[in-house]
Write an enzyme that holds these catalytic residues in place. Sequence first.
Site, mmCIF file in Angstrom:
data_model
loop_
_atom_site.group_PDB
_atom_site.id
_atom_site.type_symbol
_atom_site.label_atom_id
_atom_site.label_comp_id
_atom_site.label_asym_id
_atom_site.label_seq_id
_atom_site.Cartn_x
_atom_site.Cartn_y
_atom_site.Cartn_z
ATOM 1 N N ASP A 144 -41.162 69.231 55.391
ATOM 2 C CA ASP A 144 -40.797 68.657 56.681
ATOM 3 C C ASP A 144 -41.475 67.299 56.889
ATOM 4 O OD1 ASP A 144 -39.717 68.442 59.209
ATOM 5 O OD2 ASP A 144 -40.506 70.345 59.932
ATOM 6 N N CYS A 172 -34.406 67.031 61.936
ATOM 7 C CA CYS A 172 -34.537 68.317 61.235
ATOM 8 C C CYS A 172 -33.256 69.150 61.152
ATOM 9 C CB CYS A 172 -35.642 69.146 61.884
ATOM 10 S SG CYS A 172 -37.291 68.477 61.649
ATOM 11 N N HIS A 200 -33.846 74.770 60.972
ATOM 12 C CA HIS A 200 -34.674 74.369 62.111
ATOM 13 C C HIS A 200 -34.837 75.547 63.075
ATOM 14 C CE1 HIS A 200 -36.416 71.785 65.198
ATOM 15 N NE2 HIS A 200 -35.595 72.341 66.067
ATOM 16 N N ASP A 255 -36.641 67.062 54.166
ATOM 17 C CA ASP A 255 -35.478 66.974 55.042
ATOM 18 C C ASP A 255 -35.202 65.542 55.493
ATOM 19 O OD1 ASP A 255 -37.743 66.911 56.669
ATOM 20 O OD2 ASP A 255 -37.048 68.452 58.057
ATOM 21 N N HIS A 256 -36.235 64.690 55.541
ATOM 22 C CA HIS A 256 -36.082 63.276 55.917
ATOM 23 C C HIS A 256 -37.451 62.622 55.796
ATOM 24 C CE1 HIS A 256 -37.744 65.027 59.508
ATOM 25 N NE2 HIS A 256 -36.634 65.717 59.714
#
Length: 476
Positions: A32, A71, A125, A303-304
């Site tokens: 995350d 997310c 999420h 996720d990013h």
Amino acid sequence: MKNYLALIALVFCISNVFSQSEKPNILVFYIDDLRAELGCYGSETAITPNIDKLASEGIMFNKAYTQQAICAPSRMSTLTGLRPETLGIYSIFTPLRKVHKDVVTLPQLFKQNGYKTISTGKVYHHFVDDKESWTELVKRPSNIYLKPESLEAMAGKRTKGPAYEDADVADDGYKDGIVANDAIRMLNQYKDDKFLMFVGLMKPHLPFNAPKKYWDLHDKSKFEIPLKEKPQDMYRLALSKWGELKNYHGIPKEDPLNDDITRTLIHGYHACVSYMDAQVGKVLQTLEDLDLRKNTMIIFMSDHGYKIGEYGAWCKHSNMEIDTRVPLIISREGNYKKRNAGELSNALVENVDIFSTLTEICGFETPKSDGKSLVPVLDNPDAKWDEVATSVFARGKNIMGCTATDGNWRYTEWRDSNSHEILGAELYEHKNNLLSFINLSGNEAYKDVEERMKALLESQFPRNGVPFPQNDNPRK
């Protein structure tokens, strides 16, 4: 004749058993808020020996991108093989199964094909989203605060607690250590089964809570303060300033934050990355100890990305390169592990591709997908691949940011979500940096670059007047 039919049936059964035994286990580390800045990616400040070792045993993707830098939509996209603009979900407020009852997800497909599917930590999420698709949905730990001053700050108040903490405790004193223990327990429980396991490690997401020994790995004074300026001539809604940081106890309201708290938070982010790395190492060691590594394919992904003070921001929530580019490492099982160990691929790949990649490797019929299998790149990391990778970010229901990268340039259009009228455009150069500070859109010297990037964007987001699907209500 009966004997002949019985022989055929026996051969068929043996063939099926052999085929099933050849399919690999799949272990996915889903992290995350992790930027594409690790030791193996050339970072001079990240301390990540376990992830670096994994990269030396597989293929590290240098140009991997998420489909939305937030997310819930990002994770849904990975787990369905469908982009946010296909699902119509752009916010963290709408679970997948609230609006998509029949979409076939990755764990659902693997479970239907005889795999044990296991979720530990943060995968979706929303914890109970798609719960029927998991053989084991292990309880997700909540944020943990241990220091007396943290507990005192939270007593009787509606607050998230401090933004960071460094109690002198064992790894399982905080939640990623608990997730690692859960993953190890699940590996022991399902070691004799075919499994698809997601290990959803939650650091370095806020709060930056990690055992003191991981803070002690880093010298706070050596962290440089990032440039806090916003890109020149950027679209007015291109950035979110704060994200959730402002909701944590003790964070000043000044904008931008002063250098001392900035450096402390950067220190905390790095401590959490090292803490997360140690948990990855524990799970990987368990694979070895159980003799599972030889038949387990490993994916390490985020996720990013995340901004730790760059542009004066503390969040993802944008179409910027630093938020959409992610680390991705894939290490195959058995002989595949040796074939491309330590390779670097500059192929433009996307998180949405993971779905088709795994289904092809395991020989499953792939449902409709917006991604494409990366098996050709796994076989040849230098293979000619896609010209463009795309992401979106919605600002409310009426404005959609569509962005495209060719690996060196990023072009973004902010459009009316219904008419596709262009409200603003941005062109940034990223040949050697995750950051760019000048919007070159409209600059005559870069006209050819902008026209080429605009064509790539419109090949994926045609301006045909068809509204972007909206299955939830994204906030600005």
